[in-house]
Design an enzyme around this catalytic site. Structure first.
Site, PDB file in Angstrom:
ATOM      1  N   GLU A 320       2.209  -6.787  -1.378  1.00  0.00           N
ATOM      2  CA  GLU A 320       1.843  -6.574  -0.061  1.00  0.00           C
ATOM      3  C   GLU A 320       0.982  -5.364   0.585  1.00  0.00           C
ATOM      4  O   GLU A 320       1.435  -4.653   1.173  1.00  0.00           O
ATOM      5  CB  GLU A 320       3.163  -6.720   1.000  1.00  0.00           C
ATOM      6  N   PRO A 321      -0.228  -5.060  -0.105  1.00  0.00           N
ATOM      7  CA  PRO A 321      -0.841  -4.205   0.221  1.00  0.00           C
ATOM      8  C   PRO A 321      -1.320  -4.116   1.873  1.00  0.00           C
ATOM      9  O   PRO A 321      -1.926  -5.336   2.401  1.00  0.00           O
ATOM     10  CB  PRO A 321      -2.067  -4.008  -0.679  1.00  0.00           C
ATOM     11  N   ARG A 323      -2.386  -1.014   4.050  1.00  0.00           N
ATOM     12  CA  ARG A 323      -3.473   0.089   4.074  1.00  0.00           C
ATOM     13  C   ARG A 323      -4.543   0.056   2.881  1.00  0.00           C
ATOM     14  O   ARG A 323      -5.624   0.441   3.310  1.00  0.00           O
ATOM     15  CB  ARG A 323      -2.486   1.397   3.974  1.00  0.00           C
ATOM     16  N   CYS A 391      -3.055  14.576  27.677  1.00  0.00           N
ATOM     17  CA  CYS A 391      -2.306  15.652  28.232  1.00  0.00           C
ATOM     18  C   CYS A 391      -0.998  15.848  27.467  1.00  0.00           C
ATOM     19  O   CYS A 391       0.314  15.732  27.661  1.00  0.00           O
ATOM     20  CB  CYS A 391      -1.686  15.201  29.587  1.00  0.00           C
TER      21      CYS A 391
HETATM   22  C1  PLP Z   1       4.564  -1.848   5.958  1.00  0.00           C
HETATM   23  C2  PLP Z   1       4.803  -2.625   4.792  1.00  0.00           C
HETATM   24  C3  PLP Z   1       3.907  -3.129   4.079  1.00  0.00           C
HETATM   25  C4  PLP Z   1       2.443  -2.566   3.793  1.00  0.00           C
HETATM   26  O1  PLP Z   1       2.442  -1.144   3.649  1.00  0.00           O
HETATM   27  P1  PLP Z   1       1.056  -0.402   3.206  1.00  0.00           P
HETATM   28  O2  PLP Z   1       1.678   1.003   3.230  1.00  0.00           O
HETATM   29  O3  PLP Z   1       0.300  -0.750   4.552  1.00  0.00           O
HETATM   30  O4  PLP Z   1       0.608  -0.949   2.148  1.00  0.00           O
HETATM   31  C5  PLP Z   1       4.113  -4.082   3.069  1.00  0.00           C
HETATM   32  N1  PLP Z   1       5.425  -4.633   2.992  1.00  0.00           N
HETATM   33  C6  PLP Z   1       6.538  -4.272   3.890  1.00  0.00           C
HETATM   34  C7  PLP Z   1       7.664  -5.183   4.002  1.00  0.00           C
HETATM   35  C8  PLP Z   1       6.185  -3.321   4.958  1.00  0.00           C
HETATM   36  O5  PLP Z   1       6.982  -3.101   5.767  1.00  0.00           O
END
Ligand code: PLP
Length: 463
Positions: A320-321, A323, A391
């Site tokens: 699940e990438p 970023r 601010c």
């Molecule tokens: C945040 C998250 C991701 C993605 O993380 P990245 O750092 O953006 O790759 C994938 N899986 C789960 C369950 C997350 O909470």
């Protein structure tokens, strides 16, 4: 550092106690391809171009601040992940990094699946025509309404995060006459951040069900008995901005250990495991991220080896990438408003945005780099801190940065690698209007999320 390398203006040596910029870079005009979107370069006038457009032209047309997103780069990175994992694995883009309908369509076209973690993200995905079967629904406190909508829509999987949610989703699905595919998110006691991981991290966090003390095994036991659920796998997500694969190795070992226990107890081999996201990107030149094919190879080998040792069929892997796909593809374009030298400290450069468009520096102490992009300069480097217009003295965009000493109001500067967790975390603090996201490619630019207006703000304020 030689004397001649000293920046003009305030001395910087004593104020920098941390960070990567303890010395100015050799060439302030150079754009490190590691941190910039792929089509970025400078034209013959020294103006930064991306997707065939100059930043000066973009600023004129769309105003500043603005997130400028390189569509070709986004698609190339999405495709690289898809290709690296092949047909035996699934890549779910983590929508929380940045989600819009254009992004959903790009993902769809590039063959990626999508993670959502709220009703709003689900609505965005569905409204852009994403096949619900390719959506995974996450979150530690999904509401009954959200679960109902997800089950009704037919999402491909719901990732269960607690004992109560196991019962809740099963009950809702059964009430709708459905059997919902689900994974159970477990915490394996591994926490990974950047270059370190802890294999014995305490499980004192809100996400997941601890493997420790047999809780995850008990969750599986319950899920397997419920008619409303089809348990398809185990999920683990160990951290963020990770460069070192050894955390995944320990996590995979522990997840596969659970799969083996499940097989031994129930005679069931769960067909899937999800190893989450969290792969790091380069925010500054000091970061060295891995390529998707290296990550795919490493993860596949780890899981295969662990399964062979446990005599298990190798499950279908998903990752699940977020970023790692969107982060490097965008930069934030700002106009410099004031330049304030502080004697023997540093120079404060104020831009027309700030913590409302990039909260990561204030929230996580994140490091960024920055460059003058509307022109080049031969002036000496000066140590700066790039700050916003809010601010709040913690309103810092880039903590330590070298910019040319002739920097002046009206110059455009850009902060690269702001594609992830910037627009998606943006706020209206001080009633500052959230910037647009402008997608560029092949000489064209189009707004995919428009700039907020005062009318938008006032519409919510019903008096
Ligand atoms: C945040 C998250 C991701 C993605 O993380 P990245 O750092 O953006 O790759 C994938 N899986 C789960 C369950 C997350 O909470």
């Amino acid at each position: 550092m030689s004397r001649s390398a000293h920046p003009a203006g305030p001395r910087h040596a004593d104020v920098l106690t941390e960070g990567h910029y303890s010395a100015p870079p050799a060439d302030l005009n150079a754009l490190d391809p590691k941190v910039w979107a792929r089509t970025v370069s400078r034209d013959e006038d020294g103006v930064l171009t991306v997707g065939g457009r100059t930043v000066t032209g973009l600023a004129e047309e769309f105003g500043t601040p603005a997130y400028i997103l390189d569509e070709a780069d986004f698609r190339a990175r999405a495709r690289a992940w898809r290709t690296a994992f092949g047909t035996d694995a699934d890549v779910f883009y983590a929508g929380k990094a940045f989600l819009s309908r254009a992004v959903v369509r790009w993902l769809d076209e590039e063959g990626l699946n999508l993670d959502v973690c709220s009703g709003g993200e689900l609505a965005t995905a569905l409204s852009a025509g994403m096949d619900p079967a390719r959506i995974a629904f996450h979150g530690n406190n999904k509401s009954v309404e959200e679960i109902t909508r997800a089950v009704e829509a037919g999402v491909g999987r719901i990732v269960l995060d607690s004992f109560q949610e196991i019962a809740r989703v099963a009950h809702i699905a059964q009430g709708l006459g459905k059997r919902q595919k689900a994974q159970i998110r477990i915490t394996v006691g591994v926490e990974a951040h950047t270059h370190e991981f802890i294999a014995t991290a305490h499980e004192d966090q809100k996400f997941g069900i601890p493997l420790a003390g047999g809780q995850a095994a008990e969750a599986v036991r319950r899920a397997l008995t419920l008619d409303g659920l089809e348990l398809i796998g185990i999920h683990s997500h160990i951290g963020s901005q990770i460069f070192d694969m050894s955390g995944f190795e320990v996590a995979a070992h522990r997840v596969v250990g659970l799969l083996k226990d499940i097989r031994d107890e129930h005679g069931v081999e769960l067909p899937e495991i999800d190893l989450g996201g969290g792969l790091g990107i380069a925010y500054t030149s000091a970061d060295d991220p891995r390529e998707p094919h290296e990550i795919a190879k490493a993860l596949t080998e780890i899981v295969t080896r662990e399964c062979e040792a446990a005599r298990l069929r190798v499950p279908r892997i998903s990752v699940e990438p977020g970023r790692a796909i969107v982060g490097p593809t965008a930069f934030t374009l700002y106009e410099v408003g004031t330049v304030k030298p502080l004697e023997s400290l540093r120079t404060y450069v104020s831009v027309d945005g700030g913590m409302s468009d990039n909260i990561r520096t204030a929230l996580y102490d994140a490091e960024y780099s920055v460059a003058l992009v509307s022109r080049t300069s031969d002036a000496e480097p000066m140590l700066t801190r790039v700050v916003g217009k809010h601010c709040e003295s913690g309103d810092i965009v880039v903590k330590d940065a070298f910019l040319p000493a002739d920097l002046a109001p009206g110059d455009l500067i850009a902060v690269p690698a702001t594609g992830a967790y910037c627009r998606s975390m943006a706020s209206n603090y001080n009633h500052v209007l959230r910037p647009p996201v402008v997608a560029v490619g092949d000489g064209e630019a189009r707004v995919i999320v428009r700039r907020e207006t005062e009318e938008d703000l006032l519409r919510l304020d019903v008096g």
